[in-house]
Design an enzyme around this catalytic site. Structure first.
Site, mmCIF file in Angstrom:
data_model
loop_
_atom_site.group_PDB
_atom_site.id
_atom_site.type_symbol
_atom_site.label_atom_id
_atom_site.label_comp_id
_atom_site.label_asym_id
_atom_site.label_seq_id
_atom_site.Cartn_x
_atom_site.Cartn_y
_atom_site.Cartn_z
ATOM 1 N N ARG A 93 0.725 -1.100 -0.183
ATOM 2 C CA ARG A 93 0.221 0.079 -0.053
ATOM 3 C C ARG A 93 0.871 1.313 -0.043
ATOM 4 N NH1 ARG A 93 -3.547 -3.585 2.205
ATOM 5 N NH2 ARG A 93 -5.398 -3.928 1.021
ATOM 6 N N ASP A 98 -0.236 -6.175 -3.598
ATOM 7 C CA ASP A 98 -1.761 -5.814 -3.675
ATOM 8 C C ASP A 98 -2.062 -4.948 -4.638
ATOM 9 O OD1 ASP A 98 -4.252 -5.185 -2.292
ATOM 10 O OD2 ASP A 98 -3.166 -5.818 -0.438
ATOM 11 N N HIS A 118 -6.921 -8.852 -4.585
ATOM 12 C CA HIS A 118 -5.689 -8.046 -4.169
ATOM 13 C C HIS A 118 -4.962 -7.983 -5.271
ATOM 14 C CE1 HIS A 118 -7.407 -6.507 -0.404
ATOM 15 N NE2 HIS A 118 -7.808 -7.489 0.048
ATOM 16 N N ASP A 131 -7.326 -13.719 0.802
ATOM 17 C CA ASP A 131 -8.464 -13.114 1.513
ATOM 18 C C ASP A 131 -9.211 -12.369 0.569
ATOM 19 O OD1 ASP A 131 -6.276 -11.404 1.362
ATOM 20 O OD2 ASP A 131 -7.095 -9.919 2.701
ATOM 21 N N GLU A 132 -10.360 -11.937 0.930
ATOM 22 C CA GLU A 132 -11.148 -10.735 0.132
ATOM 23 C C GLU A 132 -11.109 -11.093 -1.126
ATOM 24 O OE1 GLU A 132 -10.846 -7.283 3.690
ATOM 25 O OE2 GLU A 132 -9.282 -7.111 2.277
ATOM 26 N N ASP A 163 -2.992 -1.247 12.713
ATOM 27 C CA ASP A 163 -3.224 -0.216 11.868
ATOM 28 C C ASP A 163 -4.409 0.323 12.446
ATOM 29 O OD1 ASP A 163 -4.839 -2.404 11.107
ATOM 30 O OD2 ASP A 163 -4.956 -1.738 9.071
ATOM 31 N N TRP A 196 -0.974 -3.109 8.354
ATOM 32 C CA TRP A 196 -1.341 -2.667 7.069
ATOM 33 C C TRP A 196 -1.315 -1.079 6.886
ATOM 34 C CZ3 TRP A 196 -2.346 -6.839 4.617
ATOM 35 C CH2 TRP A 196 -2.497 -8.057 4.963
ATOM 36 N N GLU A 241 -2.437 1.236 4.531
ATOM 37 C CA GLU A 241 -3.320 2.488 3.576
ATOM 38 C C GLU A 241 -3.190 3.726 4.086
ATOM 39 O OE1 GLU A 241 -4.445 -0.643 4.893
ATOM 40 O OE2 GLU A 241 -6.043 -1.665 3.492
HETATM 41 C C1 ACM Z 1 -7.110 -8.751 5.757
HETATM 42 O O1 ACM Z 1 -7.085 -8.101 6.803
HETATM 43 N N1 ACM Z 1 -7.882 -8.753 4.882
HETATM 44 C C2 ACM Z 1 -6.236 -10.169 6.146
#
Ligand code: ACM
Length: 547
Positions: free
Chosen positions: A180, A209, A282, A344-345, A438, A486, A488
């Site tokens: 990020r 990502d 991602h 993930d996601e 974060d 994280w 961002e």
């Molecule tokens: C995550 O926070 N998406 C692993």
């Protein structure tokens, strides 16, 4: 009963009146707290005559002695020669390092440290333990020992102590999201140094990502030529309208030589660097570089906003082989047994809408998109297993019914860890509630903009990684835990340090110290001494202001 309570209250009162218990006020503020520590009186003084000895013929002891000498020379200005011990008589006025004893399992990371007026003896069954003994020795010295330049007029004493120490968990980690916001190699090296001081042994590098691809892959140069750079970055929080951008190109990546340097630097500090290459979600930066990896006919830029994103890899065989090629280069660079593939996601809207993906699902005899993801991950699992490595994925890899083998990183809650263990998997604990560093660490109006949440120092410290719902055998599948940074809303190394420390100090104690040694009040008494060390190291942590 009444008498007992009264006595207890009187004692509590006495402690309250005299401040902290005598031992707490003076004891060396070692973080993480050791298993057993006895103060034995007297002190060892490090001076210009001190030598650092290693056990004859033992290369691990020699390397560790050299690490220690290198760590102690700048602040003291002493020569601290490293020499082979030829007889026990050599130990007079020396720091002596020996490797001996049972090195099985977690014992490999255990050590014993005895300091008295004559010498300091460090003994461990293996190199990692000896290294942790050295880290404790550094913390027993005045905080100024962490200074990068010579400190005048300081007496370098080590209090007389007898310490026996060993970690509670094997996996004691931090995640750094360099995708990020790219973080320069020099910062990653400093971060490795800082977590190693706290006896943490894993650094999970989130390398890819939507907003950036950060590792040079020789076979696919556009991953970094295109994927490592975004045109600009959203200002403020995602979702706020109208959107504003900073208009500044952002990016960067690690060359393969950079990675080799970071891996070697970490290995000298007994830290394993674990790479993460995200799939199938991602993935936008990679798709921006190679549009054939995506599901759409239109090209995509490297993403300039945050959030969960529908632009995921397609499910073609050629895409799976592309990612296996990427992993081949990654495996050459990272000796880590564990390799993280994200998972993930992964929003499935494009897979649902894609004729090609639907044809593939049918051809493979799968039922739906979740099973398609399971197939995708299982292909990576087979690939990594064949190379003697182990796949790690976020807990979404449980969806779709993946078999035994992979290790699960449980982020969505303790119940995901329980589900994974019941499915026969090892687990690394990374729940948002306790380990997302974060998240805000103080009142939102007093802290820099963050992704949200509220994970304060005491919350991190209160984390118990072993889910109560597991029996003894199940709890053995919990390898440990890690903190997530994280990025961002973490644009600079300085900000990363502010978010990481002191919460990572609390986490270090969660994963290292015995459960019955965990005491938040005692931790808070030791913490200022540790922060003084971080000051000397130039770590820009969040000060302990009242909240
Ligand atoms: C995550 O926070 N998406 C692993």
């Amino acid at each position: 009963m009444l008498v007992k309570i009264t006595l207890l209250s009187a004692l509590t009162c006495a402690i309250a009146l005299t401040g902290t218990p005598a031992h707490a006020a003076n004891h060396p503020g070692i973080i993480p707290a050791p298993l057993k520590m006895k103060e034995t009186g007297g002190a060892f003084t490090l001076d210009a005559q001190t030598r650092i000895l290693f056990q004859s013929g033992n290369n691990d002891a020699k390397k560790t002695a050299e690490f220690l000498a290198t760590a102690l020379r700048p602040a003291t200005g002493y020569a601290l020669p490293v020499a082979e011990e030829t007889s026990p008589a050599d130990r007079a006025h020396a720091i002596a390092l020996r490797i001996e004893g049972d090195a099985s399992d977690l014992k490999a990371e255990s050590y014993r440290l005895d300091a008295n007026v004559d010498n300091v003896m460090l003994t461990a069954p293996a190199a990692p333990g000896l290294f942790y003994g050295c880290q404790t020795l550094r913390q027993l010295l005045p905080a100024a020992i962490f200074s990068a330049t010579k400190v005048e007029g300081q007496t370098w004493t080590v209090p007389g102590v007898s310490i026996e120490d060993a970690p509670r968990f094997a996996w004691r980690g931090m995640l750094l999201d360099v995708a990020r916001h790219f973080m320069p190699k020099e910062f990653v090296l400093k971060f490795i140094d800082t977590i190693a001081i706290q006896k943490m042994n894993r650094l999970h590098l989130h390398l890819t990502d939507d907003q950036g691809w950060r590792i040079e892959i020789k076979k696919y140069p556009k991953l970094t030529e295109v994927g490592a750079w975004r045109a600009q970055t959203l200002v403020g929080r995602s979702g706020k309208k109208p959107e504003q951008y900073d208009g500044k190109r952002h990016g960067g990546f690690y060359t393969q030589d950079d990675i080799r340097e970071m891996v070697a630097y970490a290995a000298e500090r007994h830290v394993t660097l674990m790479p993460e290459v995200e799939m199938p979600g991602h993935a936008q930066a990679a798709i921006a570089a190679y549009p054939e990896l995506g599901n759409l006919d239109t090209p995509l830029p490297v993403k300039t906003e945050w959030g969960v994103n529908p632009n995921i890899f397609n499910a073609e065989e050629s895409t799976i082989l592309f990612l296996q090629d990427v992993l081949t280069e990654v495996l050459d660079l990272f000796p880590s047994h564990y390799i993280h593939i994200g998972g993930d996601e992964a929003v499935k809207n494009q897979w649902k809408a894609s004729k090609a993906v639907q044809v593939r699902i049918a051809a493979l005899g799968l039922h739906d998109e979740e099973e398609m993801q399971r197939y995708f991950v299982s292909r990576m699992n087979d690939f990594l297993t064949a190379k003697g490595r182990s796949l790690v994925g976020w807990d979404e890899i449980l969806d779709g019914g993946l078999g035994q083998g992979p290790t699960v990183m449980a982020w969505r809650g303790m119940d995901k860890a329980v589900e994974a263990v019941h499915g026969g998997k090892d687990v690394v604990m990374a729940p948002t509630e306790f380990t997302y560093l974060d998240y805000y660490q103080g009142p939102k109006d007093k802290e820099p903009l963050s992704i949200g949440g509220d994970v304060r120092l005491d919350k991190v410290y209160s984390f118990e990684p072993l889910p109560k719902a597991l029996d003894d055998a199940g709890q053995k599948r919990i390898l440990g835990a890690q903190g997530q940074l994280w990025a961002e809303y973490i644009p600079t190394p300085e900000h990363a340090e502010y978010m990481a420390f002191p919460r990572a100090c609390a986490l270090a104690e969660v994963v290292w110290s015995a459960k019955d040694k965990r005491d938040y009040k005692d931790f808070l008494e030791r913490l200022p001494q540790h922060l003084a060390r971080l000051d000397k190291l130039g770590v820009r942590y969040r000060p302990l202001t009242p909240e």
